[in-house]
Design an enzyme around this catalytic site. Sequence first.
Site, PDB file in Angstrom:
ATOM      1  N   ALA A 174      -6.817  23.498  37.177  1.00 18.52           N
ATOM      2  CA  ALA A 174      -6.434  24.872  36.821  1.00 18.52           C
ATOM      3  C   ALA A 174      -7.421  25.883  37.402  1.00 18.52           C
ATOM      4  O   ALA A 174      -8.609  25.574  37.490  1.00 18.52           O
ATOM      5  CB  ALA A 174      -6.392  25.025  35.303  1.00 18.52           C
TER       6      ALA A 174
ATOM      7  N   CYS B  48     -18.257  25.845  43.367  1.00 14.78           N
ATOM      8  CA  CYS B  48     -18.446  27.229  43.833  1.00 14.78           C
ATOM      9  C   CYS B  48     -19.808  27.699  43.325  1.00 14.78           C
ATOM     10  O   CYS B  48     -19.926  28.776  42.782  1.00 14.78           O
ATOM     11  CB  CYS B  48     -17.307  28.129  43.387  1.00 14.78           C
ATOM     12  SG  CYS B  48     -17.081  28.217  41.621  1.00 14.78           S
TER      13      CYS B  48
HETATM   14  N1  SAM Z   1      -9.343  23.594  41.385  1.00 14.43           N
HETATM   15  C1  SAM Z   1      -9.074  24.810  40.647  1.00 14.43           C
HETATM   16  C2  SAM Z   1      -8.402  25.806  41.549  1.00 14.43           C
HETATM   17  O1  SAM Z   1      -8.511  25.717  42.765  1.00 14.43           O
HETATM   18  O2  SAM Z   1      -7.687  26.679  41.048  1.00 14.43           O
HETATM   19  C3  SAM Z   1     -10.336  25.345  39.996  1.00 14.43           C
HETATM   20  C4  SAM Z   1     -11.008  24.330  39.118  1.00 14.43           C
HETATM   21  S1  SAM Z   1     -12.342  24.927  38.166  1.00 14.43           S
HETATM   22  C5  SAM Z   1     -13.582  25.072  39.334  1.00 14.43           C
HETATM   23  C6  SAM Z   1     -12.797  23.530  37.243  1.00 14.43           C
HETATM   24  C7  SAM Z   1     -11.815  23.107  36.177  1.00 14.43           C
HETATM   25  O3  SAM Z   1     -12.300  21.879  35.597  1.00 14.43           O
HETATM   26  C8  SAM Z   1     -11.682  24.084  35.019  1.00 14.43           C
HETATM   27  O4  SAM Z   1     -10.338  24.461  34.892  1.00 14.43           O
HETATM   28  C9  SAM Z   1     -12.143  23.311  33.796  1.00 14.43           C
HETATM   29  O5  SAM Z   1     -11.395  23.602  32.631  1.00 14.43           O
HETATM   30  C10 SAM Z   1     -11.948  21.875  34.228  1.00 14.43           C
HETATM   31  N2  SAM Z   1     -12.833  20.909  33.503  1.00 14.43           N
HETATM   32  C11 SAM Z   1     -13.868  21.163  32.695  1.00 14.43           C
HETATM   33  N3  SAM Z   1     -14.408  20.028  32.219  1.00 14.43           N
HETATM   34  C12 SAM Z   1     -13.696  19.019  32.729  1.00 14.43           C
HETATM   35  C13 SAM Z   1     -13.754  17.618  32.604  1.00 14.43           C
HETATM   36  N4  SAM Z   1     -14.669  17.013  31.857  1.00 14.43           N
HETATM   37  N5  SAM Z   1     -12.849  16.905  33.269  1.00 14.43           N
HETATM   38  C14 SAM Z   1     -11.908  17.490  34.034  1.00 14.43           C
HETATM   39  N6  SAM Z   1     -11.818  18.829  34.195  1.00 14.43           N
HETATM   40  C15 SAM Z   1     -12.693  19.575  33.561  1.00 14.43           C
END
Ligand code: SAM
Length: 466
Positions: A112, A232
């Site tokens: 997300a 990022c």
């Molecule tokens: N890839 C996305 C995009 O291009 O739109 C952005 C991703 S963002 C950098 C990282 C995501 O990892 C967040 O939405 C967060 O909620 C999720 N996240 C947090 N902890 C996590 C975990 N333990 N396992 C998987 N996802 C996780």
Amino acid sequence: MRDLPQAFLDKMKGLLKEQYSDFIEIYREPPNQGLMVNTLKIDVKDFFTMVPFSLTPVPWAEGGFYYGYEDRPGKHPYYDAGLYYIQEPSAMAPARLLQVKPGHKVLDLCAAPGGKAFQLAADLKNKGFLIANEIDAARVRVLGENLERMGVKNVVITRETPDRLAMVFDSYFDRILVDAPCSGEGMFRKNPEVRSMWSATLPDRCSRRQKDILKEAARMLAPGGKMVYSTCTISPEENEEVVDWFLKQHQDFYLVETGGFDWFDRGLPEWTERNPELAKTFRIWPHRIKGEGHFIAVFERKPNGKIRSLPLFYKRWGLRKGCPEYESFVKENICQEVEGPLYLHRNQLYWISESLPDLGDLRVFRPGFNLGEIRKGRFIPSHALALALKKQQVFQSVDLPANSPEVRRYINGQTLNGFKGKGWVLVTVDGYSLGWARLSDGLMKNHYPKGLRRILPDYADGDKPY
Ligand code: SAM
């Protein structure tokens, strides 16, 4: 620059040395703004000639463009039609470097709001499938909405922890993207609110979580498959150090050199224990290119080992006899139907990728492409179906020009009048689908989803509308 955390500035000064003054200058300038064309819906060439924005190509991402500071693509009806995704230019790189091909089995582990998931889906060209996973309940909804707007069909959305996914998908995927949660230092210019959440200990805490996630991701990659790790953020703890740690723990993985060094800098072995392999990773520096701060590593898993195969979803759960309500809707409305296995869950009908495996007891937010719902013996088409259909695929459509008051009224949820015909109609903007309406007695009753309705600016208000 005033509200950048002092501990961050001190750290950057120590790391960047003579480059520090160039780096710090970027905070006096506005961030670069970009959009990625949705090639599932439109050719890049057609898009370029059609839109009213001043576009310049992003050199490392085909279909990616910078738009002008005066442009407002988020306020244009083409946005609602899913012709592009507004995406920061550096963020376009990780999905490109993963080199997804049609037919691949792909996992986006931290998906997300979905910018990179959409890119991966576009590269799949609706062949093979993508599992887009997001752990956070609110963010998974946004992910669903975004992928729906982009007209992606072969995606399953899960809301799982990486370890639970790894229990099902051991040695399975051809491609995995781990766009990890991070301290966000690379976004300090674009999203100043990230600055207030930062602290000097955050990179270390993020680094621990990133290792946990990456370790589970590694279990799911098939031998010979590719995996991209991206953040990022700038801190070495979350970047070179995580990769160095990972390589030590996983002897069957190695870093691969891909073409990105034409544009990006190399990762810095000297920021860790001087493992020279780390020079194969990418650093995207905001003072060196037109984009925000990112880090990317591309791994491959050695090809020796067994690729896991799993029982297919549709063989177990697919409809055995078709769905009569959907079939009569198709007969009346659609000249070219979405072919393939169907799955009925409660009253929602889904199209399922033939190669999708059984998902066991994973928490699934969307098991496939939602075609619509069966309500009182009738089929009600979904917004997702409208957005994945082309004008030529339906019997009845109404086209509204992008700068017309009618298109703004439609997106605002109003009923329009003066239209001939009866029944379901696909509403399009300059030929690209926007949503459903129903015609009767000269009225076009609006079926644009309530949650997506909004007021778009008018040409007549004197501002540049888009
Ligand atoms: N890839 C996305 C995009 O291009 O739109 C952005 C991703 S963002 C950098 C990282 C995501 O990892 C967040 O939405 C967060 O909620 C999720 N996240 C947090 N902890 C996590 C975990 N333990 N396992 C998987 N996802 C996780």
